[in-house]
Design an enzyme around this catalytic site. Structure first.
Site, short mmCIF file in Angstrom:
data_model
loop_
_atom_site.label_atom_id
_atom_site.label_comp_id
_atom_site.label_asym_id
_atom_site.label_seq_id
_atom_site.Cartn_x
_atom_site.Cartn_y
_atom_site.Cartn_z
N CYS A 3 0.98 -1.00 0.34
CA CYS A 3 0.21 0.09 -0.02
C CYS A 3 1.00 1.54 -0.17
O CYS A 3 1.83 1.41 -0.37
CB CYS A 3 -0.84 -0.24 0.86
SG CYS A 3 -0.30 0.18 3.13
N HIS A 50 6.57 -29.76 -23.06
CA HIS A 50 5.37 -29.53 -24.18
C HIS A 50 5.00 -30.67 -24.78
O HIS A 50 5.48 -30.90 -25.67
CB HIS A 50 5.24 -27.87 -24.93
CG HIS A 50 3.91 -27.78 -24.98
ND1 HIS A 50 2.90 -28.18 -26.41
CD2 HIS A 50 3.27 -26.58 -24.87
CE1 HIS A 50 2.08 -27.50 -26.10
NE2 HIS A 50 1.66 -26.67 -25.30
#
EC number: 2.7.1.-
Length: 692
Positions: free
Chosen positions: A463, A615
């Protein structure tokens, strides 16, 4: 129960941080509204008649309207801001929240039978009845007649949109619905959730609104002086936990009501003040903002001076620099955490005194009828904009004598307590904490290391003043190193860590996220050539690193892969294998970095730092995991030859485009990749050699 409380606290922290995004917009809106209004203020025009020119007045009207539209649509901003904050900043969540808020509002309006005539009839009546008008249960939201849910409605749908995003952002759908898969599905499911939410709120919200109105009337009507005192104490008490944003939101944006000159209802202390400023009427709001000015502008800077004066002589120069920076930050902007955390942990009694004094500041400002607005915090900048520019109505000049009195109280009280109790404030420590001298570019790397590195970080956020990190193992966090790196304090609640780095916290968080995503390379890992080119440091040791075949089959060049993403080496260099069996094993010692949700691909990292993607097959993502069995988990350590995946090769041949399996090095950079084997290859045979 303890773990449940930790999770609850962690969620509250995230919600509190998420609320900061819409709140951060308010200073810009406030400046536009304030200056726009001031440019046609009669007193200012009397001293500067040239400002009455048509075009200058047109500019003032544009500025005022631009600022006002932000305050008029705060619920929508809270919806989008909450969603973005809880979904890691992804814009899809914000769009989903926007869609959800509109649909929820429309649903509530239809279920409750609200028409636009109901809205306009109230507005006409409000002009006649003025502030005695009854609180309306209805509102016109972007042209939609609906229930008046205010910012709470925005927060509710924003949180639900974020939940939908986190739950469905990577969802896989059948091929004929493939366009709507993944993130595109999020606004769709949020729309359905919004309809259900709107139906529920149509029945639940009216009694909730009555309860909020009764609570508001009780707090603001029975004993407002006591309420301001308690508000000041609780608000400061929650600062260490980062939960103050949640606490003050109802007071600023919901409690209290005011009907402006247009007949529109305005809710919340901060919004009412802005509306009254615009209308040019006496202020009745500001009770929950004004109290910050005396202790932020005067009290805490005086406390910093007391800490400096009580430091050991040999430490005063260092402490003086730290205290001066923190004091100026508090005075100018109202950001107090860097100063407060400098004594919170080492001398809690000082913070207790500070909390009580903060409560009395709110009380005294209320009793003196000082009413100053605020959009960011109680610093000198806001004091000029929302105090001095309306000094005749806000009594802002009284802040100065009250502030001087608070400066004296803070200075002498802190001095007395430090000396009497021998408090170990900065500069008085028995064991000196040496600061670590690091450059701006090195700081995020050092902080990441102090947090236990990226594998230890479960959730990263920030923040205005603090780095908020949820870690997997807080035993790996080096608190002392964080303090050496400039954190004025480190708060631990369960596995939630808060490091107070002041206004630079958000930038540190951004850089840490970039590092974790592999988008920033450590300065220590780069070299600059004479031509000014930056070269990535070596990822393997001298002699190169060998990658062994993870699959039995036929090794072929990437150019033979019938997919340009792989054949054109868009993802990196490597090789491909036409598999003969469905077993995939580890090609080296290392770690599992990523497993795709559809199980068709796995990302690995070797001990040498080589990142490898296996993959299996082409267009196997559409199989949604069918035919694949993963034998490891993310972050598992692996050894050469360890089984990683089992594949039903016959199923893949039947349902996928191709079984050819690209094996890609995704972080090769300028490294040289040598193919050691083509043609028939067995698991465990040398396949690639990576050299720098």
């Amino acid at each position: 129960m303890k773990n449940l409380l930790k999770k609850f606290f962690g969620q509250l922290q995230r919600i509190g941080k998420a609320l900061m995004l819409p709140v951060a917009i308010l200073p810009a809106a406030g400046i536009l509204l304030t200056f726009g209004n001031a440019m046609h203020n009669e007193q200012i025009l009397h001293f500067a008649p040239w400002m009455q020119h048509h075009y200058i007045q047109l500019i003032s009207q544009i500025m005022e309207a631009s600022g006002q539209v932000i305050f008029d649509n705060l619920p929508l901003l809270f919806a989008m801001g909450t969603a973005l904050g809880l979904a890691g900043g992804d814009g899809v969540a914000g769009i989903a929240a926007l869609v959800g808020y509109l649909i929820m509002s429309a649903t509530m309006g239809k279920i409750a039978g609200i028409t636009i005539d109901d809205i306009f009839s109230y507005a006409d009546g409000a002009k006649t009845l003025g502030q005695s008008a009854k609180d309306p249960a209805h509102a016109l939201v972007l042209g939609i007649p609906t229930l008046q849910t205010g910012v709470f409605g925005g927060i509710i749908i924003g949180a639900l949109a974020a939940w939908c995003y986190n739950k469905f952002y990577n969802i896989q759908l059948p091929q004929f619905l493939g366009f709507f898969a993944g993130k595109r599905f999020v606004p769709i499911i949020t729309s359905l959730v919004a309809i259900v939410t709107g139906i529920v709120l149509s029945f639940v919200w009216p009694p909730v609104q009555d309860g909020l109105n009764n609570l508001s009337n009780f707090l603001l009507g029975k004993n407002l002086a006591l309420t301001t005192f308690i508000f000041g104490i609780i608000e400061r008490s929650l600062i260490p936990f980062g939960l103050h944003h949640i606490f003050y939101a109802p007071f600023w944006f919901e409690f209290g009501h005011y009907v402006n000159e247009s007949g529109n209802l305005v809710r919340g202390d901060q919004r009412i003040w802005m509306a009254q400023y615009q209308d040019g009427v006496p202020f009745t709001a500001g009770a929950f903002t004004t109290g910050k000015y005396p202790f932020m502008m005067f009290g805490l800077p005086a406390a910093a001076f007391a800490i400096y004066r009580q430091a050991k002589p040999e430490r005063r120069k260092v402490v003086g620099g730290l205290m001066l920076s923190a004091a100026l930050t508090s005075f100018l902007t109202g950001i107090t955490e860097p100063l407060e955390f400098s004594f919170l942990f080492v001398a809690p009694i000082l913070y207790v005194a500070h909390v009580i004094l903060a409560g009395t500041s709110f009380l005294i400002m209320h009793l003196l009828h000082v009413q100053i607005g605020m959009t960011f915090s109680g610093g000198f900048i806001d004091y000029i904009l929302y105090g001095l520019l309306s000094w005749d109505r806000s009594n802002a000049l009284l802040v100065i004598p009250v502030g001087i009195a608070y400066a004296l109280i803070y200075y002498f009280l802190f001095t007395f307590l430090i000396k009497k109790l021998n408090l170990k404030t900065p500069g008085r420590e028995d064991k000196e904490v040496e600061s670590k001298d690091v450059s701006v570019s090195e700081l995020p790397f050092e902080v990441l290391e102090a947090m236990g590195n990226k594998d230890n970080i479960k959730h990263l956020d920030a923040c205005i003043t603090r780095l908020r990190v949820e870690v997997r193992d807080k035993g790996l966090v080096d608190v002392e190193k964080l303090k050496q790196l400039g954190a004025s304090g480190v708060l631990e609640v369960g596995n939630n860590m808060q490091a107070i780095f002041g206004p630079k916290s958000d930038q540190i968080k951004h850089d840490m996220q970039q590092i974790m995503d592999g988008k920033i390379t450590s300065p220590a890992e780069t070299t600059v050539t004479e031509d000014g080119d930056v070269e990535t440091a070596e990822i393997v040791a001298e002699g190169g690193a060998v990658i062994y075949a993870p699959i039995t089959g036929e090794a072929v060049d990437l150019s033979e892969v019938p997919d340009k993403v792989f054949s054109a080496k868009m993802m990196g260099d490597g090789i491909a294998i036409k598999p003969e069996t469905g077993e995939v094993v580890a090609p080296f010692d290392g770690k599992v970095k990523m497993i795709f949700p559809t199980k068709h691909a796995i990302g690995l990292e070797s001990k040498d730092g080589i990142e490898l993607l296996i993959h299996f097959g082409l267009e196997t993502v559409k199989l949604d995991g069918e035919g694949f069995e993963i034998l490891v988990k993310e972050n598992d350590n692996i050894v050469l030859g360890q089984p990683l995946m089992k594949v039903d090769l016959n199923y893949i041949k039947e349902h996928a485009d191709d079984t050819i399996t690209p094996i890609i090095i995704t972080n090769a950079g300028s490294a040289n990749i040598e193919v050691l084997h083509t043609g028939k290859v067995e698991q465990g045979e040398k396949l690639l050699l990576v050299n720098n």
